[in-house]
Design a protein around this motif. Structure first.
Motif, short mmCIF file in Angstrom:
data_model
loop_
_atom_site.label_atom_id
_atom_site.label_comp_id
_atom_site.label_asym_id
_atom_site.label_seq_id
_atom_site.Cartn_x
_atom_site.Cartn_y
_atom_site.Cartn_z
N LEU A 1 10.46 22.20 -17.46
CA LEU A 1 11.35 21.34 -17.46
C LEU A 1 10.95 20.90 -18.54
CD1 LEU A 1 10.96 19.48 -14.10
CD2 LEU A 1 12.34 21.44 -14.57
N THR A 2 12.50 20.54 -19.64
CA THR A 2 12.21 20.55 -21.48
C THR A 2 13.12 20.03 -21.47
OG1 THR A 2 11.68 22.61 -21.76
CG2 THR A 2 12.34 21.67 -23.31
N GLU B 1 10.67 38.84 -21.80
CA GLU B 1 10.24 39.87 -22.97
C GLU B 1 8.88 40.19 -21.46
OE1 GLU B 1 9.91 38.71 -26.39
OE2 GLU B 1 11.61 38.77 -26.64
N GLU B 2 8.06 39.20 -21.17
CA GLU B 2 7.07 39.38 -21.11
C GLU B 2 6.83 40.23 -19.24
OE1 GLU B 2 4.96 40.01 -22.60
OE2 GLU B 2 5.47 39.25 -24.29
N LYS B 3 7.64 40.48 -18.84
CA LYS B 3 8.19 40.95 -17.27
C LYS B 3 8.02 39.22 -16.03
CE LYS B 3 9.82 43.70 -16.96
NZ LYS B 3 11.15 44.42 -17.25
N PHE B 4 8.16 38.41 -16.82
CA PHE B 4 8.37 37.36 -15.39
C PHE B 4 9.08 37.53 -15.11
CE2 PHE B 4 4.59 35.66 -18.06
CZ PHE B 4 3.58 35.25 -16.69
N ARG B 5 9.88 37.04 -13.89
CA ARG B 5 11.01 36.91 -13.34
C ARG B 5 11.52 35.43 -12.69
NH1 ARG B 5 9.06 37.66 -7.30
NH2 ARG B 5 7.27 36.97 -8.19
N THR B 6 12.29 35.93 -14.55
CA THR B 6 12.62 33.91 -14.83
C THR B 6 14.41 33.83 -14.46
OG1 THR B 6 13.58 35.77 -16.95
CG2 THR B 6 11.20 34.04 -16.40
N THR B 7 14.63 32.86 -14.63
CA THR B 7 15.78 32.09 -14.22
C THR B 7 16.19 30.77 -15.31
OG1 THR B 7 16.18 32.59 -11.83
CG2 THR B 7 18.06 30.95 -12.95
N ILE B 8 17.25 31.95 -16.44
CA ILE B 8 16.69 30.47 -17.67
C ILE B 8 18.76 30.19 -17.99
CG2 ILE B 8 16.15 30.69 -20.08
CD1 ILE B 8 15.07 32.95 -19.94
N ASN B 9 18.61 28.33 -17.01
CA ASN B 9 19.84 27.53 -17.71
C ASN B 9 20.75 28.60 -17.09
OD1 ASN B 9 18.55 25.24 -19.12
ND2 ASN B 9 18.56 26.07 -21.56
N PRO B 10 20.28 28.21 -16.23
CA PRO B 10 21.79 29.34 -14.89
C PRO B 10 22.78 28.55 -14.88
CG PRO B 10 19.78 27.80 -13.62
CD PRO B 10 19.78 27.81 -14.96
N SER C 1 13.30 29.53 -3.64
CA SER C 1 11.78 28.99 -4.19
C SER C 1 11.08 29.48 -5.29
CB SER C 1 11.12 30.08 -2.79
OG SER C 1 9.50 30.45 -3.28
N PHE C 2 10.60 29.08 -5.99
CA PHE C 2 10.37 29.24 -7.36
C PHE C 2 8.78 29.04 -7.72
CE2 PHE C 2 14.78 27.98 -8.28
CZ PHE C 2 15.57 29.36 -9.00
N ASP C 3 7.55 29.91 -8.09
CA ASP C 3 6.75 29.69 -8.18
C ASP C 3 6.24 28.81 -9.14
OD1 ASP C 3 5.66 32.11 -6.19
OD2 ASP C 3 5.85 33.55 -8.47
N THR C 4 7.44 28.78 -10.13
CA THR C 4 6.62 27.63 -11.36
C THR C 4 8.16 26.96 -12.19
OG1 THR C 4 4.87 28.77 -12.14
CG2 THR C 4 5.96 27.17 -13.92
N ALA C 5 8.03 25.84 -12.33
CA ALA C 5 9.65 25.56 -12.37
C ALA C 5 9.36 24.77 -13.75
CB ALA C 5 10.51 24.33 -11.63
N GLU D 1 5.66 35.61 -12.20
CA GLU D 1 5.99 35.26 -11.76
C GLU D 1 7.10 34.45 -11.19
OE1 GLU D 1 2.10 31.87 -10.31
OE2 GLU D 1 3.56 31.08 -11.79
N LYS D 2 7.95 34.06 -10.49
CA LYS D 2 9.74 33.26 -10.06
C LYS D 2 9.75 32.30 -11.19
CE LYS D 2 13.74 33.34 -7.45
NZ LYS D 2 13.80 33.54 -6.06
N ILE D 3 10.00 32.29 -12.15
CA ILE D 3 9.59 30.98 -12.46
C ILE D 3 11.40 30.87 -13.16
CG2 ILE D 3 8.99 29.81 -15.09
CD1 ILE D 3 6.64 31.94 -15.34
N LEU D 4 11.41 28.97 -13.09
CA LEU D 4 12.71 28.29 -13.50
C LEU D 4 12.58 27.82 -15.16
CD1 LEU D 4 15.55 27.87 -12.77
CD2 LEU D 4 14.42 25.34 -11.47
#
Length: 281
Positions: free
Chosen positions: A88-89, A52-61, A82-86, A33-36
């Motif tokens: 928020l921490t 590492e597990e090959k999700f399409r990640t955007t991390i604290n851009p 568009s993101f599949d999942t977000a 999934e594409k995850i923010l």
């Protein structure tokens, strides 16, 4: 002997830690999934596991964001994407206000401290910022799955009591938002897992504040257990030997044997990509 036998039987069944009961969300995370990920440095740690597990990640851009208003600023900059999942921490309800503008700044950029004033957000202010986050995310994708967590990292600079008050504010704001959304937002209890299940300093780094790699691994396992689909779990099993093979450190990387090994690993990865087209190699 009967008394001793009874004692040891009861002793063997005793629980020496409390296990946090984690409800399943009303959605499931699918492979690749594409995850923010936006939030505190804990978002970085968990986000890297997904990467590492090959999700399409955007991390604290735009850098680490600790409070709900700064998280909102990041999401607004990504508005329309568009993101599949977000995920928020939330780290703290403390913010820094630039005196000249009266606005919350995300990074003081090493400017003099006297240009800023530290304040704390109320439960309602935190909730309002999070409402804005949800609205911005769903402009890009109305079906974005949203996961809220509260970072387990304590802020010693506030004092431990003040740090707990800050976490309590974030927990109350999260609860209020989730109640309003009626199942459309999921709360994952990372804060509770660290503080209730892993309440031992062997699960912390040397500063005794940040969860160590073992703690992050455990949180990852609990997260996968409750929120990943069967297909996503199957993908993790298929990807694991390939990931381990790519991570292998050869004694002689120029040897023909290693080159052959690497070629075989690439072929396995390409074969897996046929099954999961969103897999980015």
């Amino acid at each position: 002997m009967g008394v001793l036998s009874s004692f040891f039987t009861n002793f063997a069944t005793m629980e020496f830690r409390t296990i946090v009961n984690i409800p399943h969300p009303e959605f499931e995370i699918q492979p690749c999934e594409k995850i923010l990920f936006v939030g505190s440095c804990f978002a970085d740690n968990i986000g890297k596991r997904f990467e590492e597990e090959k999700f399409r990640t955007t991390i604290n851009p735009f850098g680490v964001m600790y409070n709900p208003v700064s998280i909102l600023h990041t999401v607004m900059k990504k508005e329309g994407e568009s993101f599949d999942t977000a995920v928020l921490t939330l780290g703290t309800n403390h913010v820094y206000i630039e005196k000249a503008t009266g606005t919350v700044v995300d990074n003081c950029q090493k400017r003099p401290q006297n240009l800023f004033e530290e304040r704390v957000l109320t439960v309602e202010q935190c909730t309002e910022a999070l409402r804005g986050v949800v609205a911005a995310l769903r402009k890009g994708n109305p079906n974005t799955k949203i996961i809220l967590t509260v970072s387990p990292i304590r802020y010693a600079k506030y004092g431990y009591h003040e740090s707990q008050l800050s976490k309590a504010t974030l927990l109350l704001a999260s609860h209020q938002l989730i109640t309003e959304q009626q199942g459309r937002i999921y709360y994952f209890p990372a804060y509770e897992i660290v503080n209730d299940e892993l309440r031992d300093y062997r699960f912390y780094k040397a500063d005794m504040l940040h969860p160590n790699e073992q703690a992050v691994d455990y949180i990852w396992e609990r997260f996968v257990e409750v929120s990943f689909s069967k297909e996503a779990k199957k993908f993790l099993e298929s990807w694991r030997p390939i990931k381990e093979a790519f991570g292998h450190k050869p004694f002689n990387p120029e040897s023909e044997e290693y080159k052959h090994f690497l070629q075989k690993t690439r072929e396995k990865a390409e074969k897996l990509k046929l099954e999961y087209p969103d897999l980015e190699l």
